[in-house]
Design an enzyme around this catalytic site. Structure first.
Site, mmCIF file in Angstrom:
data_model
loop_
_atom_site.group_PDB
_atom_site.id
_atom_site.type_symbol
_atom_site.label_atom_id
_atom_site.label_comp_id
_atom_site.label_asym_id
_atom_site.label_seq_id
_atom_site.Cartn_x
_atom_site.Cartn_y
_atom_site.Cartn_z
ATOM 1 C CD GLU A 499 -27.149 -19.391 25.842
ATOM 2 O OE1 GLU A 499 -28.055 -18.532 25.846
ATOM 3 O OE2 GLU A 499 -26.731 -19.927 26.881
ATOM 4 C CG ASP A 562 -31.995 -26.562 29.522
ATOM 5 O OD1 ASP A 562 -30.976 -26.026 29.034
ATOM 6 O OD2 ASP A 562 -32.170 -26.694 30.747
#
Length: 649
Positions: A499, A562
């Protein structure tokens, strides 16, 4: 060994279990094959993944709580508006009344839609239609990307019947549309429309949908977030409309014509007159009726629910419709999402866990800061701005301390006062629209949460530069106080840093620490970033996953996140001399996924994330430490040549 799989994603077929797989050949299958073999997808779902496994437990607990509240077995706790959510649940669960009412609750609205005579009539009634059904355009209020203190009016096109514009180009499209057509004719006739009329409405509506599908944005296009910012003066915006009376519509719906509109779909606006004109009236009417009857059916009788299931089943493949009791909980949860999330957080989320997670978030932020400071491809100037943005991040963990004002306005009208499930949902839609447009003259509320506490997910909001970690995701396999720290780094640690990385993905990188769209990069740094972004696109583009090939451009922002997330998690674990083997194993575990073929097709058409199994393998293949930890050799299935490994954050 299939060399294609050995290059990206590991050897073998990643969706088929292989209990004997070695992590050197396919990390994901080595960790999850046993789970894939044992796991059964519930009949009313189209997949089971690690996220879904938690969600099933959350759902089970909250369904029991709602049943106990409704029966009086448990006292409703003092969470604002929870009592209203329980009232809605009781109305939704009362299938005796829903079945007895049949189509009666929708008759007035159905008659209004079916009674539209011509395009002038559509113009006149359009302001009342958009809380009844979808209309062929959409207005929304969002923070201004260039000045996130204020809200602005945004314009876009509508959704299509199939999941994405690309779905219309697949061999499945004719069959899916035929299923929708048959379902719609049946629903309309059940609601009292003559069969020949129902047939005509449906044929006309599907023709209009085909026109929309050629013009509205695809998911890949929507994935370019900054491209949605096209400020347009109100006079220029209204001048685009020839036959549709947009000025009248705005005054009636919003109460004013704002100075400007942010056009999120310029192409759609350019084609607006080919779509909204008197010659297309019958098609527009049919399209609205298809949307209306299919969306309304869910809140009518069990017969209507059953009749509205085939299209969803064709899209996602789940064998059965969920039970009425489960639907009642979901209706209450969707309408009062933040309320239910606060109740969940207060009831099921411990203070010890919250403190530990906060500690882990701060550790990940420190690691991220160190990585930015030691970055070898950014200039000092850009590094400084990146760190300012990182330091300004706002953390939202567990559940909000206050519930948004909109929930105070959602008052449930009980059956004793003439309320039906449909009339209540319709009333909520009117209230939600009114509340949304009221925000036009209010400062942006940065305390609003993007996700409720009972959602198994997490997110970054570029406009508020904040991170949200709902209570529900803060449990196994992502996180457990009793779980090895390295496993937690591979789980929630990588999610936290994922995030954070969104603040620096291809979209987030274009916004500053206040969430304003501003270029804070040097030209050279941004050119290098774009080069690395393209490498991430190429890394995933065209990888086969069951019946589909991945679109690298559509999923690039999540893949950048990611990549940064796993890299930071590995670094954090190395700083503490943790066992990287446990980290990579749990990273693979959190992406466990078993999914029906139909759902794979529909989900990948609209999802901006890569499928979980490939997130696990391809990102691990880009970590140099993965090769050392598992002693991966060039002849192994997980080997990716060093020059093909993507390093961004």
């Amino acid at each position: 060994m299939n060399k294609n799989f050995a290059v990206r994603g590991g050897s073998g077929n990643i969706i088929e279990p292989n209990v004997g797989a070695r992590p050197q050949d396919n990390l994901y299958l080595a960790i999850n094959s046993e789970w894939i073999e044992k796991t059964k997808i519930p009949e009313d779902r189209s997949r089971m993944a690690s996220f879904d496994g938690i969600d099933v437990e959350v759902e089970k607990n909250l369904m029991q709580d709602f049943a106990d509240f409704a029966s009086g077995k448990k006292e409703i706790p003092n969470v604002p508006n929870l009592a209203e959510a329980v009232k809605l649940y009781q109305i939704a669960k009362d299938f005796d009344k829903r079945n007895k009412d049949g189509a009666e609750p929708i008759q007035a609205d159905l008659e209004m839609l079916a009674g539209l005579k011509d395009f002038s009539d559509f113009n006149l009634n359009a302001p009342d239609l958009n809380t009844i059904t979808a209309v062929p355009f959409s207005f929304d209020v969002e923070p201004d990307m260039k000045n996130t203190k204020v809200n602005v009016l945004c314009f876009s096109g509508p959704g299509t019947f199939l999941p994405d514009t690309t779905t219309y180009e697949t061999p499945d499209a004719p069959k899916l549309l035929d299923t929708l057509k048959k379902q719609t004719v049946k629903l309309l006739t059940m609601a009292g429309i003559a069969e020949d009329k129902a047939q005509k409405y449906t044929d006309d509506g599907i023709k209009f949908d085909a026109k929309l599908a050629k013009v509205v944005k695809s998911t890949e296009e929507w994935a370019d977030y900054p491209a949605t910012y096209n400020p347009t003066k109100i006079a220029d915006f209204e001048a685009k409309f020839k036959e549709f009376k947009i000025s009248y519509y705005l005054k009636e719906v919003i109460g004013e014509e704002p100075d400007r509109v942010i056009v999120q779909e310029p192409r759609y606006l350019d084609h607006i007159n080919e779509l909204l004109n008197k010659d297309n009236f019958e098609e527009i009417k049919g399209w609205m009726l298809i949307n209306f009857i299919n969306n309304s059916a869910a809140v009518l009788s069990q017969d209507f629910r059953d009749a509205a299931f085939p299209f969803s089943q064709a899209l996602y493949g789940q064998p059965k419709l969920s039970s009425g009791e489960k639907q009642a909980y979901h209706i209450a949860n969707e309408t009062f999402s933040e309320v239910v999330g606060v109740y969940y957080g207060q009831t099921y989320f411990g203070e010890n866990a919250k403190k530990d997670v906060e500690d882990m978030i701060h550790r990940m932020l420190e690691v991220y800061k160190e990585r930015l400071q030691n970055n070898d491809w950014l200039s000092e100037q850009t590094k400084k701005r990146a760190i300012i943005k990182l330091d300004a991040l706002v953390l939202k963990i567990g559940y909000p301390s206050k519930i948004e004002e909109i929930y105070n306005r959602l008052k449930v009208v009980p059956a004793s006062q003439g309320g039906s499930l449909y009339s209540n949902e319709r009333g909520f839609a009117i209230e939600a629209q009114k509340y949304s447009f009221e925000q036009l003259h209010k400062e942006v509320d940065r305390t609003v949460w993007a996700m409720p506490g009972n959602l198994v997910n997490a997110c970054y909001d570029p406009q508020r530069n904040d991170l949200t970690f709902p209570a529900a995701i803060l449990q196994k396999p992502f996180y457990d106080l009793k779980q090895d720290r390295a496993a937690n780094f591979g789980g929630i640690g990588s999610v936290i840093a994922h995030e954070v990385s969104h603040a620096f993905d291809n979209n987030g990188a274009q916004f500053d620490e206040l969430g304003n769209m501003e270029n804070w990069w040097t030209d050279e740094d941004y050119a290098e970033f774009k080069k690395r972004t393209q490498a991430e696109i190429d890394l995933f583009d065209g990888i086969e996953y069951g019946p589909v090939k991945l679109n690298g451009k559509q999923i690039v922002s999540e893949n950048i996140a990611d990549q940064g997330g796993l890299t930071a998690a590995v670094e954090a674990a190395k700083n503490e001399n943790d066992d990287l083997k446990k980290l990579f194993e749990n990273f693979a575990r959190i992406w466990a996924n078993k999914q029906l073929t139909e759902a794979i097709k529909s989900q990948t058409a609209v999802d901006v994330h890569a499928p979980g199994p490939l997130r696990a393998n391809v990102q691990s293949q880009c970590q140099d430490d993965f090769y050392k930890t598992f002693d991966v050799k060039p002849e192994d299935g997980m080997w990716l040549d060093p020059e093909k490994r993507v390093h961004i954050w």
